[in-house]
Design an enzyme around this catalytic site. Structure first.
Site, PDB file in Angstrom:
ATOM      1  N   HIS A 283       0.044   1.762  -3.535  1.00 11.74           N
ATOM      2  CA  HIS A 283      -0.609   3.039  -3.218  1.00 11.74           C
ATOM      3  C   HIS A 283      -2.119   2.839  -3.106  1.00 11.74           C
ATOM      4  O   HIS A 283      -2.822   2.765  -4.116  1.00 11.74           O
ATOM      5  CB  HIS A 283      -0.298   4.087  -4.292  1.00 11.74           C
TER       6      HIS A 283
ATOM      7  N   HIS B 227      -5.657   3.540  -0.102  1.00  9.61           N
ATOM      8  CA  HIS B 227      -6.103   4.226   1.122  1.00  9.61           C
ATOM      9  C   HIS B 227      -7.243   3.433   1.740  1.00  9.61           C
ATOM     10  O   HIS B 227      -8.256   3.204   1.074  1.00  9.61           O
ATOM     11  CB  HIS B 227      -6.608   5.637   0.807  1.00  9.61           C
TER      12      HIS B 227
ATOM     13  N   LYS C 238       4.030   9.983   4.046  1.00 10.99           N
ATOM     14  CA  LYS C 238       3.376  10.414   2.807  1.00 10.99           C
ATOM     15  C   LYS C 238       3.162  11.924   2.857  1.00 10.99           C
ATOM     16  O   LYS C 238       2.625  12.438   3.834  1.00 10.99           O
ATOM     17  CB  LYS C 238       2.023   9.701   2.683  1.00 10.99           C
TER      18      LYS C 238
ATOM     19  N   HIS D  45       3.002  12.533  -3.166  1.00 18.40           N
ATOM     20  CA  HIS D  45       1.985  12.795  -4.179  1.00 18.40           C
ATOM     21  C   HIS D  45       2.467  13.997  -4.987  1.00 18.40           C
ATOM     22  O   HIS D  45       2.731  15.054  -4.413  1.00 18.40           O
ATOM     23  CB  HIS D  45       0.654  13.101  -3.462  1.00 18.40           C
TER      24      HIS D  45
ATOM     25  N   HIS E 189       1.679   9.258  -8.680  1.00 17.93           N
ATOM     26  CA  HIS E 189       0.913   9.847  -9.800  1.00 17.93           C
ATOM     27  C   HIS E 189       1.831  10.307 -10.944  1.00 17.93           C
ATOM     28  O   HIS E 189       1.799   9.747 -12.010  1.00 17.93           O
ATOM     29  CB  HIS E 189      -0.025  10.983  -9.372  1.00 17.93           C
TER      30      HIS E 189
ATOM     31  N   ASP F 174      -4.380   3.623  -6.038  1.00 16.22           N
ATOM     32  CA  ASP F 174      -5.048   4.750  -5.367  1.00 16.22           C
ATOM     33  C   ASP F 174      -6.506   4.415  -5.030  1.00 16.22           C
ATOM     34  O   ASP F 174      -7.325   5.315  -4.854  1.00 16.22           O
ATOM     35  CB  ASP F 174      -4.983   6.034  -6.208  1.00 16.22           C
TER      36      ASP F 174
HETATM   37 ZN   LIG Z   1      -3.577   8.531  -3.020  1.00 22.19          ZN
END
Ligand SMILES: [Zn+2]
Length: 329
Positions: free
Chosen positions: A59, A61, A184, A225, A245, A317
Protein backbone atom coordinates in the site's frame (compact mmCIF):
# COMPACT_ATOMS: atom_id res chain seq x y z
CA UNK A 1 25.12 -14.77 -19.10
CA UNK A 2 25.27 -16.39 -15.65
CA UNK A 3 25.65 -14.50 -12.37
CA UNK A 4 26.42 -16.11 -9.01
CA UNK A 5 25.66 -14.26 -5.76
CA UNK A 6 27.47 -15.72 -2.74
CA UNK A 7 25.97 -14.63 0.58
CA UNK A 8 26.93 -15.16 4.21
CA UNK A 9 23.21 -15.58 4.83
CA UNK A 10 20.51 -16.53 2.33
CA UNK A 11 16.85 -16.12 3.23
CA UNK A 12 14.96 -18.36 0.80
CA UNK A 13 11.50 -17.04 1.72
CA UNK A 14 10.32 -20.55 2.55
CA UNK A 15 12.13 -22.50 5.29
CA UNK A 16 15.05 -21.50 7.48
CA UNK A 17 17.83 -19.08 6.39
CA UNK A 18 20.97 -20.77 5.02
CA UNK A 19 24.55 -19.84 5.96
CA UNK A 20 27.17 -19.52 3.16
CA UNK A 21 24.75 -20.05 0.31
CA UNK A 22 24.43 -18.88 -3.28
CA UNK A 23 21.89 -17.92 -5.90
CA UNK A 24 22.75 -18.45 -9.55
CA UNK A 25 20.98 -16.49 -12.28
CA UNK A 26 20.94 -17.76 -15.83
CA UNK A 27 19.82 -14.98 -18.21
CA UNK A 28 17.86 -13.37 -15.40
CA UNK A 29 16.20 -16.61 -14.23
CA UNK A 30 17.16 -18.36 -10.98
CA UNK A 31 18.77 -21.69 -11.88
CA UNK A 32 20.31 -22.63 -8.52
CA UNK A 33 19.77 -21.92 -4.82
CA UNK A 34 21.82 -23.77 -2.21
CA UNK A 35 25.18 -24.09 -0.42
CA UNK A 36 28.02 -22.15 -2.08
CA UNK A 37 30.12 -25.33 -1.97
CA UNK A 38 27.68 -26.98 -4.41
CA UNK A 39 27.06 -23.92 -6.62
CA UNK A 40 28.17 -23.99 -10.27
CA UNK A 41 30.70 -21.42 -11.58
CA UNK A 42 29.29 -18.36 -13.33
CA UNK A 43 30.42 -15.60 -15.72
CA UNK A 44 30.15 -13.03 -12.95
CA UNK A 45 30.46 -13.62 -9.21
CA UNK A 46 29.25 -11.23 -6.51
CA UNK A 47 29.86 -11.53 -2.76
CA UNK A 48 27.49 -10.01 -0.22
CA UNK A 49 26.22 -10.38 3.35
CA UNK A 50 22.56 -11.23 2.81
CA UNK A 51 20.37 -12.28 -0.10
CA UNK A 52 16.61 -12.52 0.14
CA UNK A 53 13.59 -12.46 -2.19
CA UNK A 54 12.24 -9.06 -3.20
CA UNK A 55 9.65 -7.58 -0.85
CA UNK A 56 6.15 -6.35 -1.67
CA UNK A 57 5.00 -2.93 -0.56
CA UNK A 58 1.25 -3.55 -0.52
CA UNK A 59 0.00 0.00 0.00
CA UNK A 60 1.77 3.09 -1.27
CA UNK A 61 1.03 6.11 -3.47
CA UNK A 62 3.27 7.58 -6.15
CA UNK A 63 2.00 11.15 -5.92
CA UNK A 64 5.09 13.35 -6.21
CA UNK A 65 3.97 15.46 -3.24
CA UNK A 66 6.48 16.92 -0.78
CA UNK A 67 4.17 17.55 2.19
CA UNK A 68 1.55 15.87 4.37
CA UNK A 69 -1.22 18.04 2.94
CA UNK A 70 -3.06 16.81 -0.16
CA UNK A 71 -4.12 20.37 -1.01
CA UNK A 72 -0.56 20.66 -2.35
CA UNK A 73 -1.87 18.82 -5.44
CA UNK A 74 -3.85 21.83 -6.65
CA UNK A 75 -0.69 23.93 -7.01
CA UNK A 76 1.43 21.12 -8.40
CA UNK A 77 1.90 20.59 -12.11
CA UNK A 78 1.41 16.96 -13.18
CA UNK A 79 4.69 17.18 -15.09
CA UNK A 80 6.58 17.90 -11.85
CA UNK A 81 4.86 15.09 -9.98
CA UNK A 82 5.57 12.64 -12.80
CA UNK A 83 9.29 13.51 -12.77
CA UNK A 84 9.49 13.10 -9.00
CA UNK A 85 7.88 9.66 -8.88
CA UNK A 86 10.59 8.17 -11.12
CA UNK A 87 13.03 9.03 -8.30
CA UNK A 88 10.71 7.34 -5.76
CA UNK A 89 10.53 4.21 -7.91
CA UNK A 90 14.30 3.81 -7.93
CA UNK A 91 14.53 4.42 -4.17
CA UNK A 92 11.96 1.79 -3.25
CA UNK A 93 13.59 -0.78 -5.54
CA UNK A 94 16.99 -0.09 -3.99
CA UNK A 95 15.40 -0.59 -0.55
CA UNK A 96 14.64 -4.20 -1.56
CA UNK A 97 11.05 -3.88 -2.77
CA UNK A 98 10.59 -5.49 -6.16
CA UNK A 99 6.81 -4.97 -6.28
CA UNK A 100 4.65 -2.05 -5.19
CA UNK A 101 0.88 -2.26 -4.97
CA UNK A 102 0.05 1.35 -5.67
CA UNK A 103 -3.33 2.27 -4.24
CA UNK A 104 -4.01 5.51 -6.09
CA UNK A 105 -1.73 7.96 -7.88
CA UNK A 106 0.65 7.93 -10.83
CA UNK A 107 1.24 4.18 -10.52
CA UNK A 108 -0.43 3.08 -13.74
CA UNK A 109 1.76 5.44 -15.80
CA UNK A 110 4.90 4.82 -13.77
CA UNK A 111 4.46 1.05 -13.94
CA UNK A 112 4.09 1.11 -17.70
CA UNK A 113 7.16 3.35 -18.06
CA UNK A 114 9.19 0.89 -15.96
CA UNK A 115 7.81 -2.06 -17.97
CA UNK A 116 8.87 -0.31 -21.18
CA UNK A 117 12.39 -0.04 -19.77
CA UNK A 118 12.61 3.78 -19.62
CA UNK A 119 12.71 4.07 -15.83
CA UNK A 120 14.26 1.96 -13.06
CA UNK A 121 11.82 0.69 -10.46
CA UNK A 122 9.81 -2.21 -9.07
CA UNK A 123 6.87 -3.99 -10.68
CA UNK A 124 3.99 -1.61 -10.06
CA UNK A 125 0.59 -3.16 -9.46
CA UNK A 126 -1.51 -0.02 -9.62
CA UNK A 127 -5.12 1.08 -9.19
CA UNK A 128 -5.34 4.37 -11.08
CA UNK A 129 -7.31 6.83 -8.92
CA UNK A 130 -9.11 5.93 -5.67
CA UNK A 131 -12.87 5.58 -6.17
CA UNK A 132 -14.90 7.75 -3.83
CA UNK A 133 -18.47 8.85 -3.32
CA UNK A 134 -19.20 12.58 -3.53
CA UNK A 135 -17.96 14.12 -0.29
CA UNK A 136 -16.01 10.94 0.50
CA UNK A 137 -12.38 10.46 1.44
CA UNK A 138 -11.23 10.71 -2.19
CA UNK A 139 -12.99 14.03 -2.76
CA UNK A 140 -11.29 17.41 -2.16
CA UNK A 141 -13.80 19.09 0.13
CA UNK A 142 -12.27 22.56 -0.05
CA UNK A 143 -12.93 22.97 -3.78
CA UNK A 144 -16.16 23.08 -5.82
CA UNK A 145 -16.96 19.53 -6.91
CA UNK A 146 -16.14 20.03 -10.60
CA UNK A 147 -12.68 21.36 -9.69
CA UNK A 148 -12.06 18.49 -7.27
CA UNK A 149 -12.90 15.99 -10.02
CA UNK A 150 -10.75 17.90 -12.49
CA UNK A 151 -7.80 17.81 -10.09
CA UNK A 152 -7.90 14.01 -9.85
CA UNK A 153 -8.33 13.59 -13.61
CA UNK A 154 -5.46 16.02 -14.29
CA UNK A 155 -3.04 14.12 -12.05
CA UNK A 156 -4.08 10.48 -12.08
CA UNK A 157 -5.78 10.21 -15.45
CA UNK A 158 -9.51 9.73 -14.80
CA UNK A 159 -12.30 11.13 -12.63
CA UNK A 160 -12.71 9.13 -9.39
CA UNK A 161 -16.06 10.37 -8.02
CA UNK A 162 -19.03 8.04 -8.47
CA UNK A 163 -22.50 7.82 -6.93
CA UNK A 164 -25.07 5.08 -7.50
CA UNK A 165 -24.36 1.59 -8.88
CA UNK A 166 -24.23 2.66 -12.55
CA UNK A 167 -21.67 5.41 -11.97
CA UNK A 168 -19.65 3.07 -9.75
CA UNK A 169 -19.53 0.49 -12.52
CA UNK A 170 -18.47 3.16 -15.01
CA UNK A 171 -15.77 4.40 -12.62
CA UNK A 172 -14.27 0.89 -12.42
CA UNK A 173 -14.20 0.87 -16.22
CA UNK A 174 -12.44 4.24 -16.26
CA UNK A 175 -9.70 2.81 -14.03
CA UNK A 176 -9.37 -0.22 -16.30
CA UNK A 177 -8.75 2.06 -19.29
CA UNK A 178 -5.78 3.46 -17.36
CA UNK A 179 -4.41 -0.07 -17.01
CA UNK A 180 -5.45 -0.60 -13.37
CA UNK A 181 -4.56 -4.05 -12.05
CA UNK A 182 -6.43 -3.59 -8.76
CA UNK A 183 -9.42 -1.39 -7.87
CA UNK A 184 -9.07 0.90 -4.85
CA UNK A 185 -12.11 2.32 -3.10
CA UNK A 186 -12.82 4.39 -0.03
CA UNK A 187 -15.34 2.49 2.10
CA UNK A 188 -15.09 4.83 5.09
CA UNK A 189 -14.08 8.38 5.83
CA UNK A 190 -10.42 9.20 6.29
CA UNK A 191 -7.87 11.18 8.25
CA UNK A 192 -6.34 13.29 5.47
CA UNK A 193 -9.68 14.55 4.07
CA UNK A 194 -11.29 17.57 5.70
CA UNK A 195 -14.95 16.96 6.42
CA UNK A 196 -15.68 13.24 6.63
CA UNK A 197 -15.57 10.95 9.64
CA UNK A 198 -13.18 7.95 9.56
CA UNK A 199 -15.64 5.92 11.64
CA UNK A 200 -18.58 6.24 9.22
CA UNK A 201 -18.95 3.96 6.19
CA UNK A 202 -18.90 5.32 2.62
CA UNK A 203 -20.62 3.87 -0.48
CA UNK A 204 -23.96 2.06 -0.10
CA UNK A 205 -24.31 -1.72 -0.22
CA UNK A 206 -25.55 -1.48 -3.84
CA UNK A 207 -22.60 0.70 -4.83
CA UNK A 208 -20.05 -1.63 -3.21
CA UNK A 209 -21.64 -4.65 -4.88
CA UNK A 210 -21.60 -2.95 -8.29
CA UNK A 211 -17.89 -2.10 -7.93
CA UNK A 212 -16.92 -5.61 -6.83
CA UNK A 213 -19.09 -7.23 -9.51
CA UNK A 214 -17.56 -5.13 -12.29
CA UNK A 215 -14.00 -5.58 -11.01
CA UNK A 216 -14.44 -9.34 -10.58
CA UNK A 217 -15.85 -9.73 -14.08
CA UNK A 218 -12.71 -8.02 -15.38
CA UNK A 219 -10.40 -10.20 -13.27
CA UNK A 220 -9.46 -7.59 -10.65
CA UNK A 221 -9.63 -7.63 -6.87
CA UNK A 222 -10.94 -4.68 -4.88
CA UNK A 223 -9.05 -3.17 -1.94
CA UNK A 224 -10.91 -0.85 0.41
CA UNK A 225 -9.61 1.96 2.57
CA UNK A 226 -11.61 1.43 5.80
CA UNK A 227 -11.22 2.78 9.31
CA UNK A 228 -14.61 2.16 10.99
CA UNK A 229 -15.82 -1.41 11.53
CA UNK A 230 -19.16 -0.83 9.76
CA UNK A 231 -17.28 0.09 6.59
CA UNK A 232 -15.02 -2.94 6.98
CA UNK A 233 -17.99 -5.29 7.35
CA UNK A 234 -19.92 -3.73 4.44
CA UNK A 235 -16.86 -3.99 2.19
CA UNK A 236 -16.21 -7.63 3.13
CA UNK A 237 -19.86 -8.58 2.60
CA UNK A 238 -19.70 -7.04 -0.89
CA UNK A 239 -16.64 -9.18 -1.71
CA UNK A 240 -13.73 -6.80 -1.08
CA UNK A 241 -10.56 -8.86 -0.54
CA UNK A 242 -8.20 -6.46 1.25
CA UNK A 243 -8.92 -3.99 4.03
CA UNK A 244 -6.53 -1.05 4.16
CA UNK A 245 -5.83 0.58 7.59
CA UNK A 246 -8.56 -1.25 9.61
CA UNK A 247 -8.23 1.23 12.48
CA UNK A 248 -11.45 0.43 14.35
CA UNK A 249 -11.44 -3.32 13.67
CA UNK A 250 -13.68 -5.05 16.23
CA UNK A 251 -14.34 -8.73 17.03
CA UNK A 252 -17.14 -9.06 14.48
CA UNK A 253 -15.11 -7.48 11.68
CA UNK A 254 -11.98 -9.51 12.51
CA UNK A 255 -13.96 -12.78 12.54
CA UNK A 256 -15.50 -11.88 9.18
CA UNK A 257 -12.05 -11.14 7.74
CA UNK A 258 -10.93 -14.66 8.68
CA UNK A 259 -14.17 -16.19 7.35
CA UNK A 260 -13.86 -14.31 4.03
CA UNK A 261 -10.12 -15.09 3.74
CA UNK A 262 -9.44 -11.35 3.43
CA UNK A 263 -6.12 -9.61 4.07
CA UNK A 264 -5.47 -6.64 6.35
CA UNK A 265 -2.91 -4.04 5.24
CA UNK A 266 -2.62 -2.02 8.45
CA UNK A 267 -0.22 0.69 7.15
CA UNK A 268 1.26 1.10 10.63
CA UNK A 269 4.17 3.13 9.25
CA UNK A 270 2.03 6.13 8.26
CA UNK A 271 0.19 6.19 11.59
CA UNK A 272 3.48 6.52 13.46
CA UNK A 273 4.99 8.84 10.86
CA UNK A 274 2.10 11.31 11.00
CA UNK A 275 2.11 11.39 14.79
CA UNK A 276 5.89 11.96 14.90
CA UNK A 277 6.55 14.10 11.82
CA UNK A 278 3.16 15.09 10.37
CA UNK A 279 3.00 18.58 11.83
CA UNK A 280 6.49 19.39 10.57
CA UNK A 281 5.43 18.19 7.11
CA UNK A 282 2.41 20.51 6.98
CA UNK A 283 -0.36 18.12 8.05
CA UNK A 284 -3.57 20.19 8.40
CA UNK A 285 -5.16 20.72 11.82
CA UNK A 286 -8.24 18.59 10.97
CA UNK A 287 -5.98 15.67 10.04
CA UNK A 288 -3.97 15.98 13.25
CA UNK A 289 -7.17 15.83 15.31
CA UNK A 290 -8.56 12.81 13.46
CA UNK A 291 -5.14 11.14 13.31
CA UNK A 292 -4.56 11.33 17.06
CA UNK A 293 -7.90 9.67 17.71
CA UNK A 294 -7.22 6.97 15.12
CA UNK A 295 -3.64 6.30 16.27
CA UNK A 296 -4.86 5.31 19.74
CA UNK A 297 -7.20 2.68 18.30
CA UNK A 298 -4.92 1.48 15.53
CA UNK A 299 -2.45 -0.50 17.62
CA UNK A 300 -5.36 -2.24 19.40
CA UNK A 301 -6.77 -3.18 15.99
CA UNK A 302 -3.45 -4.67 14.85
CA UNK A 303 -3.18 -6.66 18.11
CA UNK A 304 -6.73 -7.96 17.68
CA UNK A 305 -6.02 -8.96 14.07
CA UNK A 306 -2.95 -10.93 15.15
CA UNK A 307 -4.86 -12.59 17.98
CA UNK A 308 -7.71 -13.59 15.64
CA UNK A 309 -5.36 -14.95 12.98
CA UNK A 310 -6.21 -12.36 10.31
CA UNK A 311 -3.71 -12.48 7.42
CA UNK A 312 -1.64 -9.29 7.43
CA UNK A 313 0.41 -7.79 4.58
CA UNK A 314 3.06 -5.08 4.77
CA UNK A 315 1.95 -1.67 3.52
CA UNK A 316 3.20 1.75 4.58
CA UNK A 317 0.88 4.28 2.86
CA UNK A 318 3.99 6.28 1.93
CA UNK A 319 2.96 8.99 -0.55
CA UNK A 320 5.58 11.72 -0.50
CA UNK A 321 8.68 11.99 -2.65
CA UNK A 322 11.67 11.53 -0.37
CA UNK A 323 9.83 9.05 1.86
CA UNK A 324 10.01 6.20 -0.63
CA UNK A 325 12.84 3.90 0.42
CA UNK A 326 11.79 3.97 4.08
CA UNK A 327 9.26 1.21 3.34
CA UNK A 328 10.85 -1.39 5.61
CA UNK A 329 11.01 0.85 8.69
ZN1 LIG B 1 -3.40 5.11 1.16
Amino acid sequence: MTIRIDAKRLIPGRGEPLADASVVLDDGKISFVGPTADAPDADQEIKTDTVMPGLWECHGHFLGLLTANFDELSGLRPQMAAMRVTHDARNVLEAGFTTVREMGGYGTFLGRTIDEGWAVGPNVYASGAMLSQTGGHGDFHGAPLHLARDLVERHWGEDNICDGPDECRAAVRRMLRLGAKVIKIHASGGVMSELDDPILPQFSKEELEAIVDEATRMGRLVGAHCHGSRGIIAALEAGVKTIEHGTYLNDEAADLMVEMDATLVPTRFIVEFLMAEGEKKGMPEYARRKGEEAAKKHSEAVSLAIEKGVRIALGTDIWATGMWGRNAE
